[in-house]
Design an enzyme around this catalytic site. Structure first.
Site, PDB file in Angstrom:
ATOM      1  N   LYS A 138     124.048 -34.461 -49.716  1.00  0.00           N
ATOM      2  CA  LYS A 138     123.566 -33.684 -48.799  1.00  0.00           C
ATOM      3  C   LYS A 138     124.525 -32.972 -47.992  1.00  0.00           C
ATOM      4  O   LYS A 138     125.625 -33.577 -47.707  1.00  0.00           O
ATOM      5  CB  LYS A 138     122.692 -34.534 -47.940  1.00  0.00           C
ATOM      6  CG  LYS A 138     121.770 -33.795 -46.998  1.00  0.00           C
ATOM      7  CD  LYS A 138     120.576 -34.462 -46.276  1.00  0.00           C
ATOM      8  CE  LYS A 138     120.925 -35.701 -45.327  1.00  0.00           C
ATOM      9  NZ  LYS A 138     119.704 -36.188 -44.751  1.00  0.00           N
ATOM     10  N   LYS A 193     115.674 -34.881 -54.443  1.00  0.00           N
ATOM     11  CA  LYS A 193     114.861 -34.938 -53.111  1.00  0.00           C
ATOM     12  C   LYS A 193     114.299 -33.363 -52.656  1.00  0.00           C
ATOM     13  O   LYS A 193     115.365 -32.689 -52.452  1.00  0.00           O
ATOM     14  CB  LYS A 193     115.499 -35.692 -51.709  1.00  0.00           C
ATOM     15  CG  LYS A 193     115.652 -37.093 -52.300  1.00  0.00           C
ATOM     16  CD  LYS A 193     116.708 -37.568 -50.963  1.00  0.00           C
ATOM     17  CE  LYS A 193     116.645 -37.423 -49.809  1.00  0.00           C
ATOM     18  NZ  LYS A 193     117.508 -37.713 -49.018  1.00  0.00           N
TER      19      LYS A 193
END
Length: 236
Positions: A38, A94
């Protein structure tokens, strides 16, 4: 892909968000269970470039489960975003599901069958029909995070009963569940007691508690130890 089933009665596993291969190795060596790619400079669900995610997945190999953020659900059709990250080789993808309808959810899940995790933002509240909708669409799990990263942690936005109900709703649908959002080591005992499959961290395990700073391996190890301590205490 490593076989990962909802743990239900097992202790929560530790998800650590990283921004590159070096941090991924730091998290792995400190005992993290899931290495999550991320970009902390791009908000709660900022996606890293696919080549960076690919490098993270390659350096971790089969030593831990991997995931990567595909986006925050805004500005990009979620199925295309999922497909782009799925091609990097991570185990799970995700994506924030926001107000996506059932057709859009099914299209996103179909781009990476059995690998997509739907992310909900605590600031929006959590409708308890969402896990059922995600399961029907073919998602693998659901996670709550915080959109804002100004230090307001998940437990300040949602009550323990709300979080318990979310975890239970995921369990009823056979989904993995995760809780994250500006968490610190001090949040582990209470949240571990709610029995999610994963607790997710970034800033709380970085130098100075700043999510934009480097990951601190010693703090990751402390989080691992805290989860184990909670499990031993529950089992006693």
């Amino acid at each position: 892909m490593p076989e990962v089933e909802p743990t239900f009665s097992a202790p929560p596993r530790l998800l650590v968000s990283v921004r590159g291969p070096d941090e991924a190795l730091t998290a792995l060596q400190a005992g993290a269970d899931l290495i999550d790619a991320k970009d902390p400079e791009r908000g709660a669900l900022g996606a890293l470039p696919p080549e960076t995610v690919r490098a993270i997945a390659a350096c971790i190999g089969d030593h831990a489960v991997t995931s990567a953020v595909a986006g925050d659900g805004t500005g990009t059709e979620i199925a295309a975003a999922v497909a782009m990250i799925a091609a990097t080789g991570v185990d799970f993808i995700k994506i924030a599901v926001g107000s996506a309808d059932d057709a859009a959810l099914a299209q996103a899940a179909a781009r990476a069958p059995g690998r997509v995790i739907g992310v909900l933002f605590a600031e929006d509240g959590v409708a308890l029909d969402i896990p059922a909708r995600l399961a029907a669409a073919g998602f693998r799990g659901a996670m709550i995070d915080t959109r804002g990263k100004a230090g307001i942690a998940l437990p300040a936005l949602l009550t323990a009963p709300q979080l318990t109900a979310f975890v239970a709703a995921c369990r009823a649908q056979g989904l993995m569940s995760g809780l994250a959002g500006a968490l610190t080591l001090a949040d582990i005992p209470a949240l571990a007691g709610l029995a999610p499959d994963y607790l997710g961290f970034r800033g709380g395990l970085c130098q100075g508690g700043n999510r934009r700073q480097a990951l601190d391996g010693a703090r990751v190890a402390q989080a691992v130890d805290a989860l184990r301590t909670c499990h031993r205490a529950d089992a006693a």
